[in-house]
Write an enzyme that holds these catalytic residues in place. Sequence first.
Site, PDB file in Angstrom:
ATOM      1  CG  HIS A  31      -2.128  -0.810   1.099  1.00 33.16           C
ATOM      2  ND1 HIS A  31      -3.319  -0.344   0.582  1.00 33.16           N
ATOM      3  CD2 HIS A  31      -2.341  -2.106   1.391  1.00 33.16           C
ATOM      4  CE1 HIS A  31      -4.203  -1.318   0.594  1.00 33.16           C
ATOM      5  NE2 HIS A  31      -3.626  -2.402   1.077  1.00 33.16           N
TER       6      HIS A  31
ATOM      7  CE  LYS B 177      -6.581  14.048  -0.213  1.00 34.37           C
ATOM      8  NZ  LYS B 177      -6.532  12.803  -0.960  1.00 34.37           N
ATOM      9  NE  ARG B 178      -4.891  10.170   9.765  1.00 32.18           N
ATOM     10  CZ  ARG B 178      -4.607   9.244  10.671  1.00 32.18           C
ATOM     11  NH1 ARG B 178      -5.350   8.160  10.755  1.00 32.18           N
ATOM     12  NH2 ARG B 178      -3.613   9.402  11.517  1.00 32.18           N
TER      13      ARG B 178
ATOM     14  CE  LYS C  84      -3.145  10.896   2.734  1.00 33.25           C
ATOM     15  NZ  LYS C  84      -3.931  10.254   1.653  1.00 33.25           N
TER      16      LYS C  84
ATOM     17  CB  THR D 251     -10.151   5.083  -2.011  1.00 33.80           C
ATOM     18  OG1 THR D 251      -9.861   5.422  -0.652  1.00 33.80           O
ATOM     19  CG2 THR D 251      -9.411   3.834  -2.410  1.00 33.80           C
TER      20      THR D 251
ATOM     21  CE  LYS E  29     -13.980   6.752   0.037  1.00 34.59           C
ATOM     22  NZ  LYS E  29     -13.307   7.121   1.298  1.00 34.59           N
TER      23      LYS E  29
HETATM   24  C1  LIG Z   1     -12.007   7.366   1.564  1.00 36.08           C
HETATM   25  C2  LIG Z   1     -11.530   7.701   2.906  1.00 36.08           C
HETATM   26  C3  LIG Z   1     -10.165   7.883   3.146  1.00 36.08           C
HETATM   27  C4  LIG Z   1      -9.119   7.802   2.052  1.00 36.08           C
HETATM   28  O1  LIG Z   1      -8.982   9.079   1.467  1.00 36.08           O
HETATM   29  P1  LIG Z   1      -7.755   9.453   0.529  1.00 36.08           P
HETATM   30  O2  LIG Z   1      -8.126  10.787  -0.018  1.00 36.08           O
HETATM   31  O3  LIG Z   1      -7.697   8.411  -0.539  1.00 36.08           O
HETATM   32  O4  LIG Z   1      -6.541   9.491   1.376  1.00 36.08           O
HETATM   33  C5  LIG Z   1      -9.759   8.196   4.419  1.00 36.08           C
HETATM   34  N1  LIG Z   1     -10.649   8.329   5.422  1.00 36.08           N
HETATM   35  C6  LIG Z   1     -11.969   8.180   5.220  1.00 36.08           C
HETATM   36  C7  LIG Z   1     -12.905   8.371   6.361  1.00 36.08           C
HETATM   37  C8  LIG Z   1     -12.462   7.860   3.963  1.00 36.08           C
HETATM   38  O5  LIG Z   1     -13.781   7.699   3.785  1.00 36.08           O
END
Ligand SMILES: *Cc1c(COP(=O)(O)O)cnc(C)c1O
Length: 818
Positions: A368, A559-560, A565, A667, A671
């Site tokens: 990952h 995101k985190r 990032k 991911t 979304k």
């Molecule tokens: C989808 C999701 C992530 C992943 O987000 P990235 O932008 O791909 O880092 C992290 N936390 C939550 C709660 C999510 O739903």
Amino acid sequence: MTKEHVEGEFADYPYCNSCDPLAATFQRLVVNGLCREENNPYDFFHALALSVKEQMMHDWRRTRYQDRHAERKQVAYLSLEFLMGRALGNALLNLDLEEEAKQIISQYQVNLAQLEALEHDAGLGNGGLGRLAACFLDSCACMDLSVTGYGIRYEYGMFTQKIINGYQIEQADRWLKGGHPWDVIAPNHNVLVPFYGRTGSHVDHDGCLHHTWVDTQDVIAVAYDVPVPGYRNHRVNTLRLWKAQATEGFDLEEFNQGDYTEAVAHKNLAEQITMVLYPNDSSENGKELRLRQQYFLSSASLQDILNAWVRRKGADFSEFARLNVMQLNDTHPAIAVPELMRLLMDHYSLGWDEAWEITRHTMAYTNHTLLPEALECWPVRMFECILPRILDIVYEINARYLKLVAHHWPGETDKLTQMSIINNEGEPSIRMAYLAIVASFSVNGVAGLHTQLLTSGLFKNFYDLWPEKFNNKTNGVTPRRWLAYSNPRLSALLNQTLGGQWIEDLNQLEGLKAFLNDSEFLQEWRQIKRQNKVDLTQLIKKECGVEFAPDMLFDVQVKRIHEYKRQLLNILHVIHLYQEILKGNVDNMVPRCVLIAGKAAPGYAMAKLIIKLANNVAEMVNSEPLMKPYLRFAFLPNYNVSAMEKICPATDLSEQISTAGKEASGTGNMKFMMNGALTIGTLDGANIEILEAVGGDAFFLFGMNANEVLDLRNHYQPKQIIAQSPELSDVLSLLKSGHFNLLEPGIFEPIINAIVSGNDPWMTAADFESFRLAQQEVADTYLDQEQWTQLSIRNTASSGCFSSDATIAAYRDEIWQV
Ligand SMILES: *Cc1c(COP(=O)(O)O)cnc(C)c1O
């Protein structure tokens, strides 16, 4: 299926004789006193969740029974994280019980949405990796695959984030405190997991040498099963979560010796294992308790799988590898490799070669991350103490494998050092990724670029040795939760336009392209997005006290929080807009609401400082009257799955702006795309595939690519770059002046120093100009609402390949071969 069969196989599951309709069960629970106070909404939630679980019980038993008895391959998905979020709404959708549930509770003074909101998120994960596991479970159930998730039932999940004076404050997440209606305890499946002790050996009557692990301190693993319902297909898969419990003998002995407190403390040591989720995303810190979690999960799950096998087939393992596969979600459960060897040899008396053949044909590993700090290495000394028998096996695996390496590269002793599972530079340690690769028949990355970088960089030697092991499986997200459930307005429009098949076959969204020039359809699309923005506006107002306006552009990065990032790049751009507005450069400026949300690992000082900066800049922006028509900025606390369910349907612009080559897949990007957001992003992770799917004119590309980042590495001179950009110079000057931290002088020095440092691995300054220009293009495009809406529709229409159904179909066909 006869009652006898059921008893034997599922004695743990309460037997459901009647299949009462949902309403009857609900009434029974409410009348039987589950609702302690009149009209307590939480009690209604609880009663409804229990009723929904009971609806699943029959199919759940049948699924387990059929899977066990069919000669079909069983897949175990091993993961230290499952970021499930709430379960009620998703279960009602998948079981087609939404209307019924609304009906049932309509007689009380609450509505379904209110009840759903009372459920606590199951936050058993950090971010993308854990959420991927959750999306995969949904897809597997929907696609009628026999897949069991194995994880840990942490008492405390991902911490709750509070923001106080702009700083992140972590609060313990006692997610089980109101009771957890979904799980079923399965005590018949308890197993014992050994720790500590020492190894020995003995020769049996037949002269065979046996290895033993004795004087261990055992911990009971108790199985808690959570149902995973498929989409209207009567399959209910299982997520089995293990909880640690002290053995009963544990404390008694010492208790009898009068050491009561010592005994209780010991008990805690055992039960500590599953107490808390480690809140580090993309980094590992070598803590002993974490290693014990990893072994606990791996051992309990493998024992469970072997027990089920032996119950049915006896101790004949000749067919085991043909009928079982374990997918390792990153190296966190990679210790399953030596553990499977141990169980087969020490518990079932298989020889090394036989055990190894089985192991290397059942293990599959998903990588990952490319970040070096995230590659797990465990000190040998820790294994020696906690898992001595496992260490012996790792040494033996390594010795045999290095012979192969020596054979493949005769005379190249460098290769032995480079590729050894044991790293002897400095304190000897075990490279878990190497262990996983050596023992797996499949190694996959999670997006095209990521896999390419793995095979050409990090794992190049292994790729040269075993090219056939390596493959790509681009991540995906489940359209049930992330579109059908979270965006009911758009979902209704899709049903009306395309019929309901898209939920199980997301490629059908392509059909939307026929409506790109239908102005009525465009109008409806825009209205839906606007309504979703109105909803989010209320949430932001409530949580942040900031007034977003639904007609402004919603520019979102959630995101985190991590330097790679680059939330910082986003904040610098907000400061730039702030300066433009102050200067009165507002002609053609598109009004924007910028939203950032995300948690920082509690020990990650720089990430926490970025949160503080975001909050301080937001405070200045929102309190300056000149900004009001043009700019709002909010940091939403406690980003989690439930927050994302409200955020992604309301987003216009999705920020995916990581330094190229650092984000494995992402991911969140998927979304947003599914929900009709346009992406501003770098050529990183799955952004590349998103761009290919939707077309360059519907994606705001900026910044260096992965090769350019590498090339610039050795001669990066941010000060020159800054000097050449008046905009970036102005932004940094204002930041340096202390304008955003008048009461706390100097606190942002580390951020400023990082940006101007030639060693900045994330090269924020290098991409600023390109980002700023791409943002101007975003604004220009947004001015033409018709065009923007068409691009939005095209994003949704092209998102079919990012359904986790497509990802799982590829795992099924190319890895699991079920
Ligand atoms: C989808 C999701 C992530 C992943 O987000 P990235 O932008 O791909 O880092 C992290 N936390 C939550 C709660 C999510 O739903």
